[in-house]
Design an enzyme around this catalytic site. Structure first.
Site, PDB file in Angstrom:
ATOM      1  N   GLY A  19       0.905  -1.225   0.049  1.00 41.76           N
ATOM      2  CA  GLY A  19      -0.023   0.066  -0.007  1.00 41.76           C
ATOM      3  C   GLY A  19       0.841   1.088   0.073  1.00 41.76           C
ATOM      4  N   MET A  23       1.905  10.238   2.823  1.00 41.18           N
ATOM      5  CA  MET A  23       3.120  10.394   3.501  1.00 41.18           C
ATOM      6  C   MET A  23       3.864   9.278   3.800  1.00 41.18           C
ATOM      7  SD  MET A  23       1.145  11.771   6.790  1.00 41.18           S
ATOM      8  CE  MET A  23       2.359  11.416   8.098  1.00 41.18           C
ATOM      9  N   VAL A  26       3.431   1.447   2.663  1.00 41.69           N
ATOM     10  CA  VAL A  26       3.520   0.098   3.568  1.00 41.69           C
ATOM     11  C   VAL A  26       3.898  -1.173   2.888  1.00 41.69           C
ATOM     12  CG1 VAL A  26       1.715  -1.131   4.902  1.00 41.69           C
ATOM     13  CG2 VAL A  26       1.357   1.350   4.464  1.00 41.69           C
ATOM     14  N   ASP A 135      -7.518  11.991  11.869  1.00 43.06           N
ATOM     15  CA  ASP A 135      -7.383  11.989  10.609  1.00 43.06           C
ATOM     16  C   ASP A 135      -8.501  10.453  10.368  1.00 43.06           C
ATOM     17  OD1 ASP A 135      -7.277  12.089   7.877  1.00 43.06           O
ATOM     18  OD2 ASP A 135      -5.275  11.026   7.833  1.00 43.06           O
TER      19      ASP A 135
END
Length: 720
Positions: A19, A23, A26, A135
């Site tokens: 992924g 920022m 993964v 977030d």
């Protein structure tokens, strides 16, 4: 730069990229110290060069590592290596809530609420540890393959909002709270707003605000009211609509003040989806203009009666006191009027009469004082005359004066107040304030709630003497019905019996080692208690023995997996099978008979299987070895003896023989290599040479040389 196959921190082997975000990237990795798979979130290079951001990133990530909750993606490790800043997290096999919504278009309200409860519990655990997510959005919520909901990216978001960075780094502006959009202070209630937007999207399949730019969307969050989700999906229950609208109030003070409050309403909406139980906060009313309530009006009346009683026993020789009493009485009304608009005040005629009368008393006293002073200053007397005594007059009203002009006692009378419809306590207080006594009788009533006055033996407004005993008749509520015992009944049977008798039933559940699942363990009120029809009876239904959450044993060594299972309260089957597995290395558990995340009875026996590693593939060799070709051996001639040698790739010698006849058969089975090398060697004799000695002219013949030559062939085997 992270590359596939590299080691991070001398323990994490990067396997693949799974992924990417605004920022960070993964990766799936394997921890070789604990022999498990993990996810590693690596900070992108442009943020790694910002020292301030990196410092906040590390601080917040370390704080998030302290969060341990089933609804949070756990953080295992935080570190830095060669300029690479990374966080090691629990690997969740599944998809994001965003993709799940896109896949299903929109979710049912029950599924949306169930997911919201799990997310709220995770956020609540973070808030209790002073961690604010900042977030919350579907992209940061994971749905695992076994249906578990987990919140991810704790800490990073807080570090991000602590710097001036672009919105594409902070995440989608579609979910940001108004205070975040303004760039102001944000707290736990900002997470509640973002979660409300997320619930809205789950219910409707869309976000409430859209625009061509992020700035346009942010302005809508600040200025525009949130549309009701029922505008898009009319079948959404009222309670769920109310929860979403309360979460997404513009003012943080009007939202839920804690995740605990939100969770309580979400759970209530699952049980009673159509009830209107969501209370909208209105902090402005604490200091705003409002209309006087009936209770406050009653308090003012009581103060007025107190002033009347005070006047009846007043000694008029204290000449300045009435003026003081009047000013105090007027101040009561002035203070009330200061708190409301004139056109909203519901003025009481009786209070107006009292005020007028008190003003009259003040005027009379003022006149008396003026006459006395005039007589003393200007008055005189003739000789032999007795001194002139001032005459003090009192108002002729018997309602407020305790004495007649002749000085004889008069019986005081008052008007009967309204008591019907009031509670017994309020009615008796009203009578006592007027100098009346009261007696109360109770009678059963199906229409009037218990404790409310039904009638009085004196009509409202009637003038009666002080001290009169007023008989009140109050409701004792509906006729009481004995509650039957439903303990040890099946819930359906108990519910039918209570409902048939006119009771409401609330079901709660609990675990029990003695009572079978689905059977009523207890009830409130208890059996034989007499209560009114319609009373709510709470029954506690057994879920059986408390279930055990099945842990994940896959990927652990046999010893580690058994220890984990025993700690969880499970038993391991006596026979442990050892099987081949292409997915798990040798020695790791590759199978468990109950899936991770399911619930089972305590001491349930779970079977496991341990990997023997990948099953070995076997090959067969069915070759026909032909004689050397001219290309392979230009000087080979038929009939020559050839050494034929066939060796597999793993060093096994299959054939080692000399032969002059071809083709040569080579049939072998159960080979562990996919191929081998065939080497053929043979000898040739070169022709002799004749030379002449130049000095003697003698001819010398030299014999030919024997040379050994060889060549190789590649032979591929086939799978058996």
């Amino acid at each position: 730069m992270v590359k596939i196959g590299m080691m991070i921190g001398d323990r994490y082997e990067v396997l693949e990229k799974i992924g990417t975000g605004g920022m960070s990237d993964v990766y799936k990795a394997k921890c070789h110290k604990l022999n498990r798979f993990v996810a590693i979130k690596v900070l992108k290079q442009e943020f790694s060069e910002n020292a301030n951001f990196v410092s906040k990133f590390r601080t917040e990530a370390q704080a998030a590592a302290g969060l341990m909750h089933p609804s949070i993606v756990n953080v295992y490790d935080v570190g830095e290596e060669d300029g690479i800043y990374y966080i090691v997290m629990e690997l969740v096999e599944g998809i994001t809530l965003k993709k799940y919504i896109e896949k299903k278009a929109r979710l049912s309200f029950k599924e949306a609420v169930s997911i919201a409860i799990q997310v709220s519990m995770g956020i609540e655990a973070a808030h209790n540890n002073h961690i604010i997510h900042r977030d919350i959005k579907p992209q940061n919520i994971m749905i695992s393959k076994d249906g578990k909901v987990k919140v991810t990216d704790f800490g990073i978001a807080k570090a991000a909002t602590s710097n001036t960075i672009t919105s594409n780094v902070m995440g989608s502006v579609h979910y940001t709270s108004p205070e975040q959009a303004r760039g102001g202070y944000s707290d736990e209630k900002s997470d509640i707003y973002s979660l409300g937007i997320t619930i809205f999207e789950m219910l409707t399949g869309r976000v409430p605000f859209n625009g061509e730019t992020t700035v346009a969307i942010a302005i809508k969050h600040i200025q525009e009211e949130l549309p009701s989700p029922k505008e898009f999906v009319p079948e959404i229950p009222n309670s769920v609509e109310g929860i979403v609208l309360k979460c997404c109030q513009k003012s943080p003070d009007r939202r839920y003040q804690s995740m605990q409050e939100l969770i309580a309403d979400l759970k209530q909406s699952l049980m009673n989806p159509d009830d209107d139980f969501v209370v909208q906060n209105d902090p402005d009313m604490s200091a705003g203009t409002r209309k006087i309530s009936d209770v406050e009006r009653e308090q003012i009346k009581r103060r007025t009666v107190y002033q009347e009683n005070y006047e009846q026993n007043y000694d008029y020789e204290e000449r300045e006191e009435p003026m003081r009493l009047r000013s105090e009485t007027e101040s009561i009304y002035e203070n009330e009027e200061d708190s409301e608009d004139d056109d909203e005040y519901d003025y009481n005629p009786k209070m107006e009469k009292v005020t007028t009368f008190l003003a009259l008393i003040g005027g009379v006293v003022f006149c008396v004082v003026a006459i006395i002073l005039a007589v003393k200053v200007f008055g005189g007397r003739e000789e032999g005359e007795e001194p002139v005594s001032p005459v003090i007059t009192t108002p002729p009203s018997t309602e407020f004066s305790g004495e007649s002009s002749s000085g004889e006692d008069e019986i005081q009378k008052v008007r009967m107040p309204k008591v019907v419809g009031k509670t017994v306590e309020d009615a008796r207080n009203a009578l006592t304030d007027l100098g009346l006594k009261s007696e109360v009788e109770y009678e059963e009533s199906d229409d009037i709630k218990a404790g409310e006055v039904i009638s009085a033996d004196v009509a409202e407004g009637t003038e009666i003497e002080e001290g009169t005993v007023v008989k009140l008749t109050a409701s004792a509520g509906p006729e009481g019905i004995p509650v039957p015992s439903v303990v040890n009944m099946d819930y359906d049977e108990a519910n039918a019996r209570l409902t048939q008798l006119g009771f409401a039933v609330t079901r709660v559940e609990g675990y029990s080692d003695e009572v079978d699942s689905g059977v009523v363990m207890s009830q409130v009120p208890s059996a034989e208690t007499e209560v009114a029809k319609g009373t709510n009876i709470t029954v506690t239904v057994s879920l059986g023995k408390e279930k055990i959450w099945v842990p994940n044993l896959l990927g652990y060594s046999e010893e580690e997996g058994i220890a984990i299972a025993l700690d969880a309260g499970l038993q391991i089957g006596e026979e442990i099978a050892y099987i081949y597995s292409n997915e798990y290395p040798e020695g790791q558990i590759c199978y468990q008979s109950y899936s991770t995340g399911s619930y089972v009875e305590p001491d349930t026996v779970m079977d496991i299987k341990v990997s023997k590693g990948p099953e070995a593939e076997t090959y067969k060799c069915n070759a026909s070895i032909m004689a050397p070709t001219p290309e392979e051996a230009p000087d080979y001639t038929a009939g020559m003896e050839v050494l034929v040698r066939l060796v597999t790739d793993d060093g096994q010698v299959l054939l080692d023989t000399r032969t002059s006849s071809f083709p040569q058969a080579a049939n072998y089975f159960g080979l562990t290599s996919s191929g081998g090398t065939l080497t053929m060697s043979y000898t040739v004799t070169t022709e002799g040479t004749t030379t002449t000695d130049p000095e003697t002219g003698e001819t010398v013949t030299l014999p030919g040389e024997i040379q050994e030559k060889s060549f190789s062939r590649r032979i591929e085997f086939t799978l058996e």
